[in-house]
Design an enzyme around this catalytic site. Structure first.
Site, PDB file in Angstrom:
ATOM      1  N   GLN A 102      26.379  30.655  87.772  1.00 42.09           N
ATOM      2  CA  GLN A 102      24.821  30.440  87.169  1.00 42.09           C
ATOM      3  C   GLN A 102      23.793  31.250  87.685  1.00 42.09           C
ATOM      4  O   GLN A 102      22.951  31.669  87.065  1.00 42.09           O
ATOM      5  CB  GLN A 102      24.582  28.939  87.178  1.00 42.09           C
ATOM      6  CG  GLN A 102      22.927  28.656  86.826  1.00 42.09           C
ATOM      7  CD  GLN A 102      22.824  27.332  87.005  1.00 42.09           C
ATOM      8  OE1 GLN A 102      23.170  26.311  86.139  1.00 42.09           O
ATOM      9  NE2 GLN A 102      21.998  26.819  87.988  1.00 42.09           N
ATOM     10  N   ASP A 218      40.019  31.709  86.208  1.00 40.13           N
ATOM     11  CA  ASP A 218      38.594  31.064  86.860  1.00 40.13           C
ATOM     12  C   ASP A 218      38.757  29.619  86.379  1.00 40.13           C
ATOM     13  O   ASP A 218      38.256  28.934  87.339  1.00 40.13           O
ATOM     14  CB  ASP A 218      37.497  31.937  85.923  1.00 40.13           C
ATOM     15  CG  ASP A 218      36.295  31.328  86.349  1.00 40.13           C
ATOM     16  OD1 ASP A 218      35.577  31.961  87.443  1.00 40.13           O
ATOM     17  OD2 ASP A 218      35.954  30.316  86.024  1.00 40.13           O
ATOM     18  N   HIS A 273      37.533  29.462  89.953  1.00 37.09           N
ATOM     19  CA  HIS A 273      36.035  29.840  90.021  1.00 37.09           C
ATOM     20  C   HIS A 273      35.399  29.686  91.559  1.00 37.09           C
ATOM     21  O   HIS A 273      34.852  30.723  91.791  1.00 37.09           O
ATOM     22  CB  HIS A 273      35.364  28.867  89.196  1.00 37.09           C
ATOM     23  CG  HIS A 273      34.287  28.991  88.722  1.00 37.09           C
ATOM     24  ND1 HIS A 273      33.534  30.119  88.390  1.00 37.09           N
ATOM     25  CD2 HIS A 273      32.770  28.433  89.315  1.00 37.09           C
ATOM     26  CE1 HIS A 273      32.250  30.197  88.151  1.00 37.09           C
ATOM     27  NE2 HIS A 273      31.678  29.267  88.737  1.00 37.09           N
TER      28      HIS A 273
END
Ligand code: NAG
Ligand code: NAG
Ligand code: NAG
Ligand code: NAG
Length: 292
Positions: A102, A218, A273
């Protein structure tokens, strides 16, 4: 007898010390964290950087950590911008920006809005740059009663847009609602044209390099190609960066940057991730060379 060259050489370190400039020559690295994490998750990255480039100043901005990372994206962009400006003011030779997940979108917004950001390399580390659409652990944690097919109902309105993940939720089956209601990604990507696009593009284009890192294992960024500016079409077929409308129209400068030869893509399989920032193979092959 000293030659003039030698005299100059012997004076340089002193002069640099007096002006408070780092003498190791490495630009400071500013790190912006992702959803549900904070500075703690970047200790390994800090070690990696200082192992190969001793003395590098690495600043992980300690804002909107953990649950606070769900705050609206524009609110976070403001907060991070202020912290970023304070660091950049003390870095006359510029900085590098490394942003995770993000955080990669927060950084891109920050770069688009800052007229004088002095960022050389912007590293986007597994960030949903073209948006997110997937059933993931993160979605379950934030919106346990929703699945990807229904999330648009809560995200695509004013209240939903106060949740960070809704700000880059990109439902390919509800494009018109996305275009109408999304108040962050649709503006950042120029999906919904607006008056500041030209200025944002110019600001963004002041970076020297864009490094896009991501890969198929991921498990959170969905589709994973979003880390490389690819995304689903309405059939959930991947459309690569070069065929995206925001690329073809050069809405925020990506095409220009790529034509300049300044977009670098790095792809690694076998990286989950939360491992991207702590994997030495990723660091040495995709990140190290940019941080000089
Ligand atoms: C965020 O979570 C980490 C790990 O649980 C914790 O150490 C840290 O203090 C938290 N940060 C804030 C600002 O609450
Ligand atoms: C892209 O350009 C086309 C042709 O000029 C235009 O119709 C379309 O609205 C543009 N889309 C975006 C997202 O800018
Ligand atoms: C989606 O698939 C249908 C049927 O295969 C096809 O007719 C349509 O053109 C596809 N749409 C896109 C955007 O690719
Ligand atoms: C680290 O990256 C390598 C290279 O992509 C990958 O094969 C490996 O599985 C990764 N290890 C972890 C723990 O993520």
């Amino acid at each position: 007898m000293k030659t003039p060259q030698m005299i100059r050489d012997s004076r340089v370190p002193l002069l640099l010390l007096l002006t408070g400039v780092c003498i190791n020559g490495y630009k400071p690295v500013i790190i912006v964290h992702g959803l549900f994490d904070g500075p703690k998750e970047f200790k390994t990255m800090f070690r990696f950087i200082n192992k190969v480039h001793p003395g590098t100043e690495v600043k992980v901005i300690d804002l909107y950590d953990n649950l606070s990372s769900l705050e609206p994206m524009w609110v976070q962009v403001q907060g991070f911008s202020k912290a970023f400006d304070d660091i950049v003011q003390k870095a006359p030779d510029g900085v590098h920006l490394l942003c995770f997940s993000q955080g990669g979108l927060i950084c891109r917004a920050l770069l688009s809005m800052a007229p004088d950001h002095k960022v050389h390399t912007f590293i986007s580390l597994s960030s949903p740059q073209a948006g997110q659409y997937g059933n993931t652990e993160y979605l379950k944690r934030v919106l346990p009663d929703f699945v990807k097919k229904t999330v648009f109902r809560i995200c695509y309105n004013r209240v939903g847009q106060k949740l960070s993940i809704c700000d880059y939720w990109n439902d390919p089956h509800h494009r018109s609602r996305y275009l109408q209601s999304n108040s962050f990604l649709a503006l950042l990507n120029g999906d919904r044209p607006h008056g500041k696009m030209k200025a944002w593009r110019e600001n963004f284009l002041r970076i020297k390099n864009l490094v896009l890192i991501g890969g198929p294992d991921d498990g959170v960024i969905t589709p994973w190609q979003s880390s490389h500016f690819g995304f689903y079409d309405s059939n959930e077929t991947i459309v690569e960066m070069g065929n995206q409308e925001f690329y073809r129209n050069d809405t925020f400068g990506l095409k220009t940057l790529n034509a300049r030869g300044d977009v670098s893509m790095c792809l690694h399989s076998g990286v989950k991730h939360v491992q991207w920032h702590s994997n030495y193979t990723v660091f040495s092959s995709c990140i190290e060379k940019w941080l000089t």
